[in-house]
Scaffold this motif. Structure first.
Motif, PDB file in Angstrom:
ATOM      1  N   TYR A 166       0.838  -1.213   0.000  1.00  0.00           N
ATOM      2  CA  TYR A 166       0.000   0.000   0.000  1.00  0.00           C
ATOM      3  C   TYR A 166       0.870   1.259   0.000  1.00  0.00           C
ATOM      4  N   TRP A 167       1.968   1.213   0.777  1.00  0.00           N
ATOM      5  CA  TRP A 167       2.887   2.359   0.834  1.00  0.00           C
ATOM      6  C   TRP A 167       3.556   2.591  -0.527  1.00  0.00           C
ATOM      7  N   ILE A 168       4.000   1.507  -1.162  1.00  0.00           N
ATOM      8  CA  ILE A 168       4.619   1.613  -2.489  1.00  0.00           C
ATOM      9  C   ILE A 168       3.616   2.172  -3.495  1.00  0.00           C
ATOM     10  N   TYR A 169       2.389   1.684  -3.438  1.00  0.00           N
ATOM     11  CA  TYR A 169       1.359   2.139  -4.373  1.00  0.00           C
ATOM     12  C   TYR A 169       1.146   3.646  -4.258  1.00  0.00           C
ATOM     13  N   ASN A 170       1.060   4.144  -3.042  1.00  0.00           N
ATOM     14  CA  ASN A 170       0.823   5.577  -2.844  1.00  0.00           C
ATOM     15  C   ASN A 170       2.056   6.420  -3.134  1.00  0.00           C
ATOM     16  N   LYS A 171       3.235   5.881  -2.815  1.00  0.00           N
ATOM     17  CA  LYS A 171       4.465   6.648  -3.021  1.00  0.00           C
ATOM     18  C   LYS A 171       4.824   6.767  -4.490  1.00  0.00           C
ATOM     19  N   LYS A 172       4.616   5.690  -5.256  1.00  0.00           N
ATOM     20  CA  LYS A 172       5.109   5.659  -6.631  1.00  0.00           C
ATOM     21  C   LYS A 172       4.028   5.776  -7.694  1.00  0.00           C
ATOM     22  N   LYS A 173       2.771   5.965  -7.270  1.00  0.00           N
ATOM     23  CA  LYS A 173       1.730   6.058  -8.290  1.00  0.00           C
ATOM     24  C   LYS A 173       1.846   7.365  -9.061  1.00  0.00           C
ATOM     25  N   SER A 174       1.572   7.288 -10.365  1.00  0.00           N
ATOM     26  CA  SER A 174       1.620   8.457 -11.220  1.00  0.00           C
ATOM     27  C   SER A 174       0.311   9.226 -11.106  1.00  0.00           C
ATOM     28  N   LYS A 175       0.367  10.508 -11.431  1.00  0.00           N
ATOM     29  CA  LYS A 175      -0.862  11.303 -11.442  1.00  0.00           C
ATOM     30  C   LYS A 175      -1.839  10.719 -12.454  1.00  0.00           C
ATOM     31  N   ILE A 176      -1.293  10.271 -13.590  1.00  0.00           N
ATOM     32  CA  ILE A 176      -2.110   9.607 -14.602  1.00  0.00           C
ATOM     33  C   ILE A 176      -1.491   8.231 -14.847  1.00  0.00           C
ATOM     34  N   THR A 177      -2.184   7.183 -14.431  1.00  0.00           N
ATOM     35  CA  THR A 177      -1.651   5.828 -14.596  1.00  0.00           C
ATOM     36  C   THR A 177      -1.835   5.373 -16.037  1.00  0.00           C
ATOM     37  N   ASP A 178      -0.718   5.159 -16.747  1.00  0.00           N
ATOM     38  CA  ASP A 178      -0.832   4.663 -18.120  1.00  0.00           C
ATOM     39  C   ASP A 178      -0.515   3.175 -18.149  1.00  0.00           C
ATOM     40  N   SER A 179      -0.703   2.569 -19.317  1.00  0.00           N
ATOM     41  CA  SER A 179      -0.558   1.113 -19.426  1.00  0.00           C
ATOM     42  C   SER A 179       0.885   0.665 -19.193  1.00  0.00           C
ATOM     43  N   ASN A 180       1.865   1.431 -19.693  1.00  0.00           N
ATOM     44  CA  ASN A 180       3.262   1.058 -19.478  1.00  0.00           C
ATOM     45  C   ASN A 180       3.609   1.071 -17.998  1.00  0.00           C
ATOM     46  N   ASP A 181       3.088   2.059 -17.283  1.00  0.00           N
ATOM     47  CA  ASP A 181       3.345   2.159 -15.853  1.00  0.00           C
ATOM     48  C   ASP A 181       2.689   0.994 -15.111  1.00  0.00           C
TER      49      ASP A 181
END
Length: 560
Positions: free
Chosen positions: A26-41
């Motif tokens: 959960y911490w990784i998801y919030n720390k590294k999530k992009s403002k706009i999640t694209d398919s490559n990410d």
């Protein structure tokens, strides 16, 4: 012998594992999530995985119930020789890092069907995309879930169906966070996997030492090698009962290379971890995975050998009874039985390790299924104009759908008498030679045509099936080319590792002939541009590779 249940302290250890993995994810998801999640990410975690995360994720995705249960069972039956799958994988990973990854990354490849489409045509790509989806769901994901739930249920006493559903939900939650969450939580999974596995091996050797008046684990290992010397040979002679599974020198110079190179180099499930990184990071991650692979036999093979000696010469009647199933010795009981002998608390740690292996493999497999379906089928054939947001949504739906299908299929699949690990190796072995042939020829020979690739794909499977029964049909059961054995139906068949070597040679020869007969192959526009600079290595990678090669030479020389 302790009962098949967990105590309060075991549950607390397991709860700690669950909280650590879930909280970190959960911490990784919030720390590294992009403002706009694209398919490559979402599918590749492009540029965000470190070398140690890539290496750990490779191993976490690879090691699952079929290794803990199946390989330990094979260790019980045939000994250290089964470790050749692990040690040869280390050498294979070096080849993939040096030769395969530069080609994938230079051509910006995200999926294996994408590579086949770019190098050959959409027909080859679509056939392989559909095949991989069917294989990953119906064989790999389902067998991981079935064997994992069976082992967890046996150890804990919990209901089989409940174990399946609980692990599936856990895997889905991790997978929905995307490759970044999978990659970094796999680091934690590997820590539990290795610690729990080492604890089991340590206590198994300690049990051997106690049973035979030894003095500690080193003494236990010496006793094991002294009293079960036949279980410490890497290369089998033809008169060995286990020769059909590991046919002599073929494990060093034959079909074993096809198994490993296809799995580690042409498999979306594995290569996806490194496809979003730059070349140095990808290579260092794969090198780290190779070092981890070298130690895996300590975790997944030694316990099985220890169980063999305890069963053969030990005095514990309960241990003997627990190893039996329907009046016969069940090799796949070896690891669960050992876990049930562990002290309270440590049993919880090993239980967490087994769960970590299953959940991490399920998450990795589900993510790869989602990637192939979304990018190679949905985007290309169903909705070419899909937005990035739609692709991520479809990817998440595919994760849930694939896992639900596996849950529905798993209770009905069962595993044949070869055991879980051998079951997966043999049945994927029908397809491995043709798939690896079209990849390797696509990499390094520009003249290879799509017609040749299609023939290798379809002809390879057909020839795999046909060649299995050549000894029965010809009446020649032993020759300079092969040594056959009788299967459960009394038919003489060629060992599947030998068969893969011959099928691969057939596919390569056919592809060369078909391509040379095609005039258009001389100026094939689909050929890849390869130059020597792509394969240049850093000094640190060279040093690490030399260490692994020297370790392998030493091990095979000592245990020949």
């Amino acid at each position: 012998m302790q009962s098949h249940s967990l105590h309060q302290l075991d549950y607390l250890v397991f709860l700690f594992y669950f909280i650590v993995v879930s909280g970190y994810g959960y911490w990784i998801y919030n720390k590294k999530k992009s403002k706009i999640t694209d398919s490559n990410d979402f599918f590749l975690a492009e540029g965000s995985l470190t070398w140690w995360a890539i290496g750990a994720s490779l191993i976490a995705s690879n090691i699952s119930a079929e290794q803990f249960i199946g390989t330990s069972g094979d260790g019980f039956q045939m000994g250290l020789a089964i470790a050749t799958y692990e040690w040869m994988a280390a050498a294979t990973l070096l080849i993939v890092a040096i030769f395969f990854m530069p080609i994938y990354l230079k051509n910006k490849i995200f999926t294996m069907p994408q590579f086949l489409n770019r190098r050959y045509n959409s027909t080859v790509s679509l056939i392989m995309a559909v095949f991989w989806l069917l294989l990953y769901i119906a064989v790999n994901l389902t067998s991981i879930l079935y064997l994992g739930a069976l082992a967890v249920s046996t150890i804990s006493g919990l209901d089989f169906t409940m174990c399946m559903i609980a692990m599936s939900v856990f895997a889905i939650v991790i997978t929905l966070g995307g490759m970044k969450v999978i990659g970094y939580t796999d680091v934690i999974q590997v820590i539990f996997l290795v610690l729990g596995g080492l604890v089991t091996s340590y206590l198994a050797l300690d049990m051997v030492s106690d049973q035979f008046n030894g003095d500690g684990v080193i003494s236990g290992l010496n006793i094991l090698m002294t009293k079960a010397p036949d279980h410490f040979h890497m290369i089998f002679d033809k008169d060995n009962a286990n020769y059909p599974s590991l046919p002599g020198l073929a494990v060093l110079i034959g079909g074993m290379w096809i198994v490993n190179l296809n799995y580690w180099g042409c498999n979306q499930y594995i290569t996806q971890r490194a496809l979003g990184a730059d070349l140095p990071t990808a290579r260092n991650g794969i090198l780290f995975a190779a070092f981890l692979k070298m130690m895996m036999p300590i975790i997944v093979v030694l316990p099985g050998i220890a169980a063999y000696l305890l069963f053969k010469e030990g005095t514990d009647a309960n241990f003997h009874a627990a190893m039996m199933k329907d009046g016969l010795v069940s090799k796949d009981n070896a690891y669960p039985v050992l876990l049930n002998l562990l002290p309270i608390g440590l049993k919880g740690l090993s239980f967490a390790a087994l769960t970590a292996a299953v959940v991490a493999s399920m998450a990795g497999k589900a993510n790869s299924i989602s990637t192939i379906f979304t990018l190679d089928i949905y985007k290309n054939y169903i909705n070419p104009n899909a937005t990035e947001k739609q692709l991520v949504l479809i990817g998440r739906i595919a994760v849930v759908a694939a896992t639900v299908i596996a849950v529905l299929i798993a209770p009905f699949m069962g595993i044949d008498k070869k055991g879980g690990f051998q079951f997966i190796q043999e049945y994927t072995g029908y397809f491995s030679p043709g798939i690896f042939a079209l990849f390797i020829m696509g990499f390094f020979w520009k003249r290879t045509t799509s017609k040749a690739a299609l023939f290798a794909l379809l002809g390879g499977v057909s020839f795999s099936i046909i060649s299995k029964y050549i000894p029965t049909w010809t009446g020649v059961t032993d020759s300079i080319f092969y040594s056959s054995f009788q299967d459960a139906d009394g038919m003489y068949v060629i060992p599947f590792i030998d068969r893969m070597g011959w099928v691969f040679a057939f596919c390569i020869t056919s592809m060369v002939a078909i391509s040379l007969l095609d005039p258009e192959s001389k100026n094939n526009p689909k050929g890849l541009e390869i130059d020597a600079s792509m394969f240049k290595l850093t000094p640190s990678f060279i040093v690490g590779s030399v260490i692994i090669v020297m370790m392998l030479l030493g091990l095979y020389t000592y245990f020949w």
